[in-house]
Design a protein around this motif. Structure first.
Motif, PDB file in Angstrom:
ATOM      1  N   ASP A  76       0.826  -1.203   0.000  1.00 59.71           N
ATOM      2  CA  ASP A  76       0.000   0.000   0.000  1.00 59.71           C
ATOM      3  C   ASP A  76       0.864   1.258   0.000  1.00 59.71           C
ATOM      4  O   ASP A  76       0.456   2.286  -0.539  1.00 59.71           O
ATOM      5  N   VAL A  77       2.035   1.178   0.638  1.00 65.57           N
ATOM      6  CA  VAL A  77       2.907   2.345   0.772  1.00 65.57           C
ATOM      7  C   VAL A  77       4.358   1.926   0.569  1.00 65.57           C
ATOM      8  O   VAL A  77       4.793   0.906   1.122  1.00 65.57           O
ATOM      9  N   ALA A  86       6.331   2.830  -6.453  1.00 63.52           N
ATOM     10  CA  ALA A  86       4.974   3.242  -6.086  1.00 63.52           C
ATOM     11  C   ALA A  86       4.125   3.454  -7.340  1.00 63.52           C
ATOM     12  O   ALA A  86       2.953   3.059  -7.393  1.00 63.52           O
ATOM     13  N   LYS A 136       1.002   4.386  -2.346  1.00 61.73           N
ATOM     14  CA  LYS A 136       1.311   5.717  -1.829  1.00 61.73           C
ATOM     15  C   LYS A 136       2.816   5.812  -1.611  1.00 61.73           C
ATOM     16  O   LYS A 136       3.511   4.797  -1.478  1.00 61.73           O
ATOM     17  N   VAL A 193       5.840   7.781   0.672  1.00 63.96           N
ATOM     18  CA  VAL A 193       6.271   8.586   1.824  1.00 63.96           C
ATOM     19  C   VAL A 193       7.776   8.765   1.769  1.00 63.96           C
ATOM     20  O   VAL A 193       8.521   7.805   1.538  1.00 63.96           O
ATOM     21  N   ASP A 237       3.242  11.583  -1.286  1.00 64.82           N
ATOM     22  CA  ASP A 237       1.973  11.752  -0.574  1.00 64.82           C
ATOM     23  C   ASP A 237       2.203  12.321   0.820  1.00 64.82           C
ATOM     24  O   ASP A 237       1.301  12.936   1.392  1.00 64.82           O
ATOM     25  N   TYR A 274       0.379   8.316   8.581  1.00 68.71           N
ATOM     26  CA  TYR A 274       0.071   7.218   7.669  1.00 68.71           C
ATOM     27  C   TYR A 274      -1.436   7.029   7.514  1.00 68.71           C
ATOM     28  O   TYR A 274      -1.930   6.707   6.421  1.00 68.71           O
ATOM     29  N   VAL A 327      -2.416   9.605   5.050  1.00 75.12           N
ATOM     30  CA  VAL A 327      -1.967   9.232   3.701  1.00 75.12           C
ATOM     31  C   VAL A 327      -2.956   8.273   3.052  1.00 75.12           C
ATOM     32  O   VAL A 327      -3.293   8.398   1.867  1.00 75.12           O
ATOM     33  N   SER A 355      -3.075   7.147  -5.679  1.00 74.14           N
ATOM     34  CA  SER A 355      -1.731   7.569  -6.024  1.00 74.14           C
ATOM     35  C   SER A 355      -1.469   7.623  -7.516  1.00 74.14           C
ATOM     36  O   SER A 355      -0.392   8.020  -7.925  1.00 74.14           O
TER      37      SER A 355
END
Length: 417
Positions: A110-111, A127, A133, A135, A167, A395, A398, A404
């Motif tokens: 997911d991230v 990503a 997402k 970070v 993000d 998070y 986010v 995204s």
């Protein structure tokens, strides 16, 4: 989480702990090491040696790993070799992207989290591949380290190219957050301090007195962490020659490229009964040693903008142990030490000034006791329990953001608003 760390930074592990406690599953993808670590965290994944490095970078990477075994990392020769490699042999963005690309493509989370700037292009690429997402966790003002002008320019261009596509952007203190916002026209950079856990530290013992056979009345000033160039360590050692009170000793706890140089300097100055060295200890054992000191010292100088704004791990390790702190008068360190009245900041630019500052620090027992009381209070406020909660909230935010797969232009605009 993507990182270039050989030894995984405490910040990364604590972030992983907090996210897992909030229901996330975390994988830490790190670069290769010379040999497997038996004590490494089970969440860490490293690609097999040489398997994920592109053809052009492979010989450079292998050569670097060989050279660092035979040449001091902080010596002049290594400095020249590194600058030559970055200038003529390595594309900074491509090298680190290719280093872990094959391994990263095995995951569709997911991230993706880029821990420090070298991992940001790869994290963005991955990503975008799977609609995750992004970070960016900037552990420092990366492009303002003690690099050549060419390296600084290249890193600044890379950061400028990708930071607006994130993000969320987080960093380690308010000054660096403000600098990132000003440079790149972004907003809401989150601040997560490198704080340690607030769990009760071990009881004070005379551990260093026992190890080094010190008299009962000896006061221990502790320097802990990596012994690397650019940290003003030689001046700190030399400063002990100007401390007239021989009940004060310096204990250096750690390893690194400067170890032999510092030990040689102690011998040449005749300080073998005033300065003592202890090898680095595992992170889980560190607090037992830290609390055995009477105070901690941070002698860093503003040799670059990154150092000027620094808040090193040891600052928070000393706070977690309830230790008063003697430190250089740098803005973020002073905000913590002077602002919370947990120690003394001052001029540490030379051996004489350091010696006088050490004497001033230990002179007033009443003041020292007050700093110690305040440090014990600070450890309940400046702690990972607080910072981890802030991290999880970022998070959570986010994951509530639009998908995204928005265009880079749209995402950059949203970050700037």
């Amino acid at each position: 989480m993507l990182t270039t760390d050989r030894q995984i930074d405490r910040r990364i592990l604590l972030e992983a702990d907090s996210l897992e406690a909030a229901g996330w599953t975390v994988t830490i993808l790190a670069t290769q090491v010379d040999s497997a670590r038996g004590d490494e965290d089970s969440r860490v994944v490293r690609p097999p040696s040489g398997s994920s490095v592109a053809t052009r970078e492979n010989p450079v990477f292998r050569g670097y790993r060989w050279v660092r075994r035979v040449i001091p990392m902080d010596g002049f020769v290594m400095s020249v070799l590194k600058r030559f490699a970055w200038r003529y042999l390595i594309d900074q963005e491509a090298f680190f992207t290719r280093l872990l690309a094959d391994a990263a493509e095995r995951y569709s989370p997911d991230v993706f989290v880029a821990h420090d700037l070298p991992m940001l292009p790869l994290a963005w690429q991955q990503a975008a591949r799977c609609g995750a997402k992004l970070v960016y966790d900037s552990h420092e003002l990366y492009c303002e380290q003690e690099f050549s002008k060419h390296e600084k320019k290249c890193w600044a261009q890379i950061e400028s190219r990708y930071i607006g596509r994130c993000d969320a952007v987080i960093t380690v203190n308010v000054s660096i957050a403000a600098e990132l916002e000003k440079r790149y026209g972004i907003r809401d950079v989150g601040v997560i301090y490198n704080a340690d856990r607030a769990s009760s530290p071990p009881a004070y013992t005379k551990l260093f007195h026992t190890i080094f056979a010190l008299p009962e009345s000896t006061r221990v000033l502790l320097l802990q962490g990596g012994l690397s160039a650019g940290r003003n360590l030689e001046s700190l050692i030399e400063g002990m020659a100007h401390v007239r009170d021989d009940s004060i000793v310096l204990v250096v706890l750690g390893d690194g490229p400067m170890s032999k140089i510092l030990a040689s300097r102690v011998q040449s100055l005749g300080l073998s009964r005033r300065v003592f060295f202890h090898a680095a200890v595992p992170q889980e054992d560190l607090s037992r040693y830290t609390v055995a000191a009477d105070a901690g010292v941070i002698p860093y100088l503003a040799t670059c903008l990154n150092n000027y704004f620094c808040t090193p791990n040891k600052l928070f390790e000393f706070i977690a142990a309830g230790l008063p702190i003697l430190a250089s008068d740098l803005p973020e360190i002073a905000k913590m030490v002077k602002g919370r009245s947990i120690g003394l900041v001052g001029d540490m630019s030379g051996a004489v000034s350091i010696g006088r500052l050490v004497e001033e620090f230990f002179f007033d027992e009443v003041c020292l006791a007050e700093w110690r009381r305040n440090a014990s209070l600070a450890r309940e406020e400046v702690c990972w329990e607080v910072e981890g909660g802030k991290l999880v909230a970022i998070y959570d935010a986010v994951m509530k953001m639009p998908p995204s797969f928005l265009s880079d232009t749209t995402k950059a605009g949203e970050r700037a608003r």
